[in-house]
Design a protein around this motif. Structure first.
Motif, PDB file in Angstrom:
ATOM      1  N   ARG A 206       4.250  60.243  16.401  1.00 34.14           N
ATOM      2  CA  ARG A 206       5.425  61.111  16.583  1.00 34.14           C
ATOM      3  C   ARG A 206       6.567  60.644  15.691  1.00 34.14           C
ATOM      4  O   ARG A 206       7.274  61.461  15.089  1.00 34.14           O
ATOM      5  N   TYR A 207       6.728  59.340  15.605  1.00 28.71           N
ATOM      6  CA  TYR A 207       7.786  58.778  14.764  1.00 28.71           C
ATOM      7  C   TYR A 207       7.563  59.167  13.299  1.00 28.71           C
ATOM      8  O   TYR A 207       8.502  59.552  12.594  1.00 28.71           O
ATOM      9  N   GLY A 208       6.325  59.071  12.824  1.00 28.32           N
ATOM     10  CA  GLY A 208       6.031  59.427  11.447  1.00 28.32           C
ATOM     11  C   GLY A 208       6.300  60.887  11.166  1.00 28.32           C
ATOM     12  O   GLY A 208       6.842  61.244  10.098  1.00 28.32           O
ATOM     13  N   ARG A 209       5.958  61.768  12.100  1.00 32.25           N
ATOM     14  CA  ARG A 209       6.221  63.202  11.911  1.00 32.25           C
ATOM     15  C   ARG A 209       7.725  63.471  11.876  1.00 32.25           C
ATOM     16  O   ARG A 209       8.207  64.283  11.076  1.00 32.25           O
ATOM     17  N   PHE A 210       8.460  62.777  12.737  1.00 33.27           N
ATOM     18  CA  PHE A 210       9.915  62.932  12.756  1.00 33.27           C
ATOM     19  C   PHE A 210      10.519  62.477  11.432  1.00 33.27           C
ATOM     20  O   PHE A 210      11.421  63.130  10.884  1.00 33.27           O
ATOM     21  N   MET A 211      10.039  61.357  10.899  1.00 30.73           N
ATOM     22  CA  MET A 211      10.578  60.868   9.642  1.00 30.73           C
ATOM     23  C   MET A 211      10.239  61.800   8.488  1.00 30.73           C
ATOM     24  O   MET A 211      11.039  61.985   7.564  1.00 30.73           O
ATOM     25  N   ALA A 212       9.055  62.413   8.516  1.00 28.75           N
ATOM     26  CA  ALA A 212       8.703  63.387   7.479  1.00 28.75           C
ATOM     27  C   ALA A 212       9.664  64.568   7.516  1.00 28.75           C
ATOM     28  O   ALA A 212      10.144  65.040   6.467  1.00 28.75           O
ATOM     29  N   ARG A 213       9.976  65.059   8.727  1.00 27.23           N
ATOM     30  CA  ARG A 213      10.920  66.178   8.842  1.00 27.23           C
ATOM     31  C   ARG A 213      12.327  65.747   8.420  1.00 27.23           C
ATOM     32  O   ARG A 213      13.068  66.528   7.810  1.00 27.23           O
ATOM     33  N   THR A 214      12.698  64.522   8.767  1.00 31.66           N
ATOM     34  CA  THR A 214      14.017  64.027   8.387  1.00 31.66           C
ATOM     35  C   THR A 214      14.153  63.933   6.868  1.00 31.66           C
ATOM     36  O   THR A 214      15.182  64.332   6.293  1.00 31.66           O
ATOM     37  N   ALA A 216      12.426  65.623   4.652  1.00 28.26           N
ATOM     38  CA  ALA A 216      12.419  66.982   4.098  1.00 28.26           C
ATOM     39  C   ALA A 216      13.768  67.662   4.297  1.00 28.26           C
ATOM     40  O   ALA A 216      14.292  68.319   3.386  1.00 28.26           O
ATOM     41  N   ALA A 217      14.357  67.510   5.476  1.00 27.71           N
ATOM     42  CA  ALA A 217      15.626  68.181   5.771  1.00 27.71           C
ATOM     43  C   ALA A 217      16.763  67.659   4.905  1.00 27.71           C
ATOM     44  O   ALA A 217      17.682  68.410   4.556  1.00 27.71           O
ATOM     45  N   ASN A 218      16.718  66.379   4.544  1.00 25.26           N
ATOM     46  CA  ASN A 218      17.812  65.777   3.796  1.00 25.26           C
ATOM     47  C   ASN A 218      17.616  65.803   2.287  1.00 25.26           C
ATOM     48  O   ASN A 218      18.595  65.655   1.542  1.00 25.26           O
ATOM     49  N   LEU A 219      16.381  65.984   1.840  1.00 26.22           N
ATOM     50  CA  LEU A 219      16.111  65.847   0.411  1.00 26.22           C
ATOM     51  C   LEU A 219      15.599  67.112  -0.272  1.00 26.22           C
ATOM     52  O   LEU A 219      15.854  67.302  -1.471  1.00 26.22           O
ATOM     53  N   LEU A 220      14.893  67.953   0.455  1.00 28.64           N
ATOM     54  CA  LEU A 220      14.275  69.094  -0.196  1.00 28.64           C
ATOM     55  C   LEU A 220      15.189  70.310  -0.202  1.00 28.64           C
ATOM     56  O   LEU A 220      16.075  70.430   0.662  1.00 28.64           O
ATOM     57  N   PRO A 221      15.018  71.216  -1.168  1.00 31.86           N
ATOM     58  CA  PRO A 221      15.802  72.465  -1.143  1.00 31.86           C
ATOM     59  C   PRO A 221      15.530  73.249   0.134  1.00 31.86           C
ATOM     60  O   PRO A 221      14.449  73.142   0.732  1.00 31.86           O
ATOM     61  N   ASP A 222      16.510  74.004   0.570  1.00 30.88           N
ATOM     62  CA  ASP A 222      16.313  74.850   1.747  1.00 30.88           C
ATOM     63  C   ASP A 222      15.222  75.856   1.463  1.00 30.88           C
ATOM     64  O   ASP A 222      15.149  76.434   0.366  1.00 30.88           O
ATOM     65  N   PRO A 223      14.314  76.081   2.434  1.00 26.86           N
ATOM     66  CA  PRO A 223      13.233  77.051   2.206  1.00 26.86           C
ATOM     67  C   PRO A 223      13.804  78.459   2.026  1.00 26.86           C
ATOM     68  O   PRO A 223      14.799  78.833   2.629  1.00 26.86           O
ATOM     69  N   ILE A 224      13.126  79.203   1.192  1.00 27.17           N
ATOM     70  CA  ILE A 224      13.527  80.600   0.973  1.00 27.17           C
ATOM     71  C   ILE A 224      12.957  81.442   2.090  1.00 27.17           C
ATOM     72  O   ILE A 224      11.744  81.478   2.322  1.00 27.17           O
ATOM     73  N   LEU A 225      13.817  82.111   2.823  1.00 23.13           N
ATOM     74  CA  LEU A 225      13.386  82.924   3.965  1.00 23.13           C
ATOM     75  C   LEU A 225      13.026  84.319   3.522  1.00 23.13           C
ATOM     76  O   LEU A 225      13.586  84.861   2.570  1.00 23.13           O
TER      77      LEU A 225
END
Length: 225
Positions: A206-214, A216-225
């Motif tokens: 769970r910790y690893g999945r949370f860190m992956a999302r963290t 992505a949220a802080n470094l990757l461009p916002d997804p195109i909706l």
């Protein structure tokens, strides 16, 4: 004078074969046994209360061999920490990270791989880091120096990762390599693992999945909706 009797020809004794490979294997087995024993005793009893004599006795080696191989308690702790960075088996975790950064073409998949590596390495490395931090806080100068070395080394590694991933063009526009390295440094911190896993009872997965999302949220461009 009687006849000369020739003595049977005596073959020179063959030199004993020196099995250098077996000797090296035995030395490596002994080294790994000392590291495993040291890790167990340090984490159970703390840095200050754990002695070289206790480690040597439990590992079945001499005190002198421990000093010769590691230079004492600070060297042992450093070796245990460096061993933890390899991960749980197979190729070293840093090698797998570099390969992922070079070959994965989907940025979110790369963040997920970072998360998996964090979930693998943190349970091994974070307890040793916390041991170093506690010993440093108690005033031990060797552990204070080791703590600085560990933090500096981890930041250099995160800066390496930041430069590599920025070079792939994966990250949000405008981020500097230091900003990216700071996010990665936070995401691999033992303090965060301590809070969520050791104190709040999260699983490593769970910790690893949370860190992956963290990440992505802080470094990757916002997804195109």
């Amino acid at each position: 004078m009687g006849p000369v009797v020739n003595e049977p020809h005596r073959r020179a004794p063959r030199p004993r074969t020196y099995n250098a490979r077996r000797r090296q294997e035995a030395a490596e087995e002994s080294r790994m046994r000392v590291l495993a024993t040291s890790r167990e005793l340090f984490l159970a009893g703390g840095y200050g209360r754990t002695t070289i004599a206790a480690i040597a006795r439990a590992a079945g080696v001499s005190n002198e061999s421990v000093y010769k191989g590691f230079g004492g308690k600070p060297g042992l702790v450093r070796a245990i920490y460096e061993q933890s960075l390899l991960g749980a088996g197979g190729p070293p975790a840093e090698e797998r990270s570099d390969r992922a950064q070079a070959t994965i073409t989907d940025p979110r998949e790369l963040m997920e791989q970072f998360g998996r590596l964090i979930s693998e390495v943190s349970p091994i490395g974070a307890p040793v880091y916390l041991l170093i931090r506690e010993a440093a806080a108690s005033g031990d100068p060797d552990m204070a120096a080791l703590l600085r070395d560990v933090d500096d080394g981890r930041y250099r590694r995160m800066l390496h990762n930041a430069r590599h991933v920025l070079g792939r063009g994966f990250l949000r526009e405008g981020l500097t390599e230091n900003e990216v390295a700071d996010v990665m440094f936070m995401s691999t911190s033992a303090e965060l693992y301590e809070t969520l896993v050791l104190k709040r009872g999260w699983s490593a997965e769970r910790y690893g999945r949370f860190m992956a999302r963290t990440l992505a949220a802080n470094l990757l461009p916002d997804p195109i909706l």
